[in-house]
Design an enzyme around this catalytic site. Sequence first.
Site, PDB file in Angstrom:
ATOM      1  N   HIS A 187       0.861  -1.183   0.000  1.00  0.00           N
ATOM      2  CA  HIS A 187       0.000   0.000   0.000  1.00  0.00           C
ATOM      3  C   HIS A 187       0.896   1.230   0.000  1.00  0.00           C
ATOM      4  O   HIS A 187       1.693   1.434   0.915  1.00  0.00           O
ATOM      5  CB  HIS A 187      -0.925   0.016   1.211  1.00  0.00           C
ATOM      6  CG  HIS A 187      -1.882   1.180   1.192  1.00  0.00           C
ATOM      7  ND1 HIS A 187      -3.145   1.090   0.639  1.00  0.00           N
ATOM      8  CD2 HIS A 187      -1.753   2.458   1.637  1.00  0.00           C
ATOM      9  CE1 HIS A 187      -3.748   2.256   0.759  1.00  0.00           C
ATOM     10  NE2 HIS A 187      -2.921   3.103   1.356  1.00  0.00           N
ATOM     11  N   CYS A 188       0.767   2.042  -1.034  1.00  0.00           N
ATOM     12  CA  CYS A 188       1.644   3.210  -1.199  1.00  0.00           C
ATOM     13  C   CYS A 188       0.911   4.470  -0.740  1.00  0.00           C
ATOM     14  O   CYS A 188      -0.069   4.890  -1.371  1.00  0.00           O
ATOM     15  CB  CYS A 188       2.069   3.348  -2.658  1.00  0.00           C
ATOM     16  SG  CYS A 188       3.190   4.743  -2.956  1.00  0.00           S
ATOM     17  N   PRO A 189       1.357   5.108   0.354  1.00  0.00           N
ATOM     18  CA  PRO A 189       0.687   6.348   0.788  1.00  0.00           C
ATOM     19  C   PRO A 189       0.898   7.498  -0.187  1.00  0.00           C
ATOM     20  O   PRO A 189       0.090   8.430  -0.223  1.00  0.00           O
ATOM     21  CB  PRO A 189       1.350   6.633   2.141  1.00  0.00           C
ATOM     22  CG  PRO A 189       2.656   5.937   2.095  1.00  0.00           C
ATOM     23  CD  PRO A 189       2.448   4.714   1.255  1.00  0.00           C
ATOM     24  N   ASN A 192      -1.887   6.982  -2.324  1.00  0.00           N
ATOM     25  CA  ASN A 192      -3.141   6.773  -1.607  1.00  0.00           C
ATOM     26  C   ASN A 192      -3.912   5.619  -2.250  1.00  0.00           C
ATOM     27  O   ASN A 192      -5.135   5.663  -2.410  1.00  0.00           O
ATOM     28  CB  ASN A 192      -4.003   8.043  -1.604  1.00  0.00           C
ATOM     29  CG  ASN A 192      -5.104   7.977  -0.573  1.00  0.00           C
ATOM     30  OD1 ASN A 192      -4.992   7.291   0.435  1.00  0.00           O
ATOM     31  ND2 ASN A 192      -6.191   8.687  -0.820  1.00  0.00           N
TER      32      ASN A 192
END
Length: 360
Positions: A187-189, A192
Site C-alpha cells: 500500500h503506497c501512501p 493513496n
Amino acid sequence: MRTGGSWRCQLSRTMRLVLRWCRPHRAARRGGRCGGRVSQLWSYTKVMLKSLYYNSLTDSDTLFDCIFEPIYWIVDNITRWFGVVFVSLVVLLTSSVVIIIYLFVIPIILSTYPVILSCWHLGCGHWLLLMVVFHYYKATTTAAGHPPKEKVHMPAVSMCKRCITPKPARTHHCSICSTCVLKMDHHCPWLNNCVGHFNHRYFYSFCLYMTLGCVYCSISSWNLFVKAYDAVERYYQTPPPEFTSMDTTGHKCIIFLWVLTSSVAVALGGLTLWHTVLITRGETSVERHINKKESRRLRESGKIFRNPYHHGRLNNWKLLFGVEKRSHWLTRVLLPSAHLPKGDGIVWDCIFTRRDPMAI
C-alpha cells in the site's frame, strides 16, 4: 444458559482453589515468605485469567491482537488520511518544479544554448514530464484489482480471515483499504492506493520516469545552480546595486529546484532499484518476505526453493509491461499506454507443477 453456567462454575472453581491456597498460608505470611507466595499467587492468577478466554482455538496471541486492535485501526485510518496529504504534496512539489523551469530555466536555455541543444532539452524535458504525469494519474486512479465478491467458481489457495472470502494465488489483504488485493505489492501512501495487478506497471513506470526526470534536472541545472549559489552568497555578503529582488528570487528558485530534484533522485532511485530487482526475480514486496521464509524452510529439509512465478528475467519484464512484440517496447513502454496487463490476476501461469510446487 448452559454455556454461561459452565463459565461461572469454572470461575468459581478457580476462585475456590485460590482461597483454599490462601488459608494454610496465613501463618506463613506472618513469617515473611513474600517472594514465593507472590509468584505462586501470580501463577494462580494467570490460570484464572486463562480460564476466561482460553480454548482450543485461541491463545495469548489472540488476546493481545484483540487488545491492540484499536491501535491497528487508528494507524490504518491515519495512514489512509495521510495518503491524501502525500498525494497533495507530490502534486504541489512537482508543480513547483515545472513552474520554476518554465519561468527561470527555459528562458536561460533559449537565450544562451544552441538551437539543437535547446530543442533537445525541450523535447526530452517535456517527454519526461508527460510520462510522469500520465503514469502518476493512472497509478492513483486505477484500482489494483480485487477478487470477485459474487459466489463464482474461483481457484483459491486460502481463505481471508478478514473478508471471509477465498483468496486466489498472490492475493493478500490490505488492512488500510480493508479488502483483498490481487497480486498485492504494497500500500503506497504517496499514491493513496494499493499497488497490485492492474496498476503495478503504472507505479513502477512513475517511479522510473520520476527518477529519470529528477536526474535529468539535477545534471542539466548543475551549472545554473553553481552560478545561482555564488550570486546569492555575494548578494548577502555585499549586495551590489545591479542585483534586484527579482534576480535573487530566480536564483533561490534554481537552488530550490536543484536541491529538491537531487534529493528525490537519491531517495526514489533507491526505491526504483529495489523494485527493479523484485520484478527481475518475478516477485512482489509481499512475496519477497514469504519466499525468504519458504526458502529457509526448504533448505533445512535439503530442498531448493524456486519461485513458481519466475519466468526468466526478460520474460518477467515483458509480462509487467505487456510486451508481446518488438514495437510494444516503443508504444507501451516509451510512450503513454493504458493497455491492461496480461491475465485477470486470479489464475497465474506457473513454470512447473508438483506436489510441493515451491521445491525441487
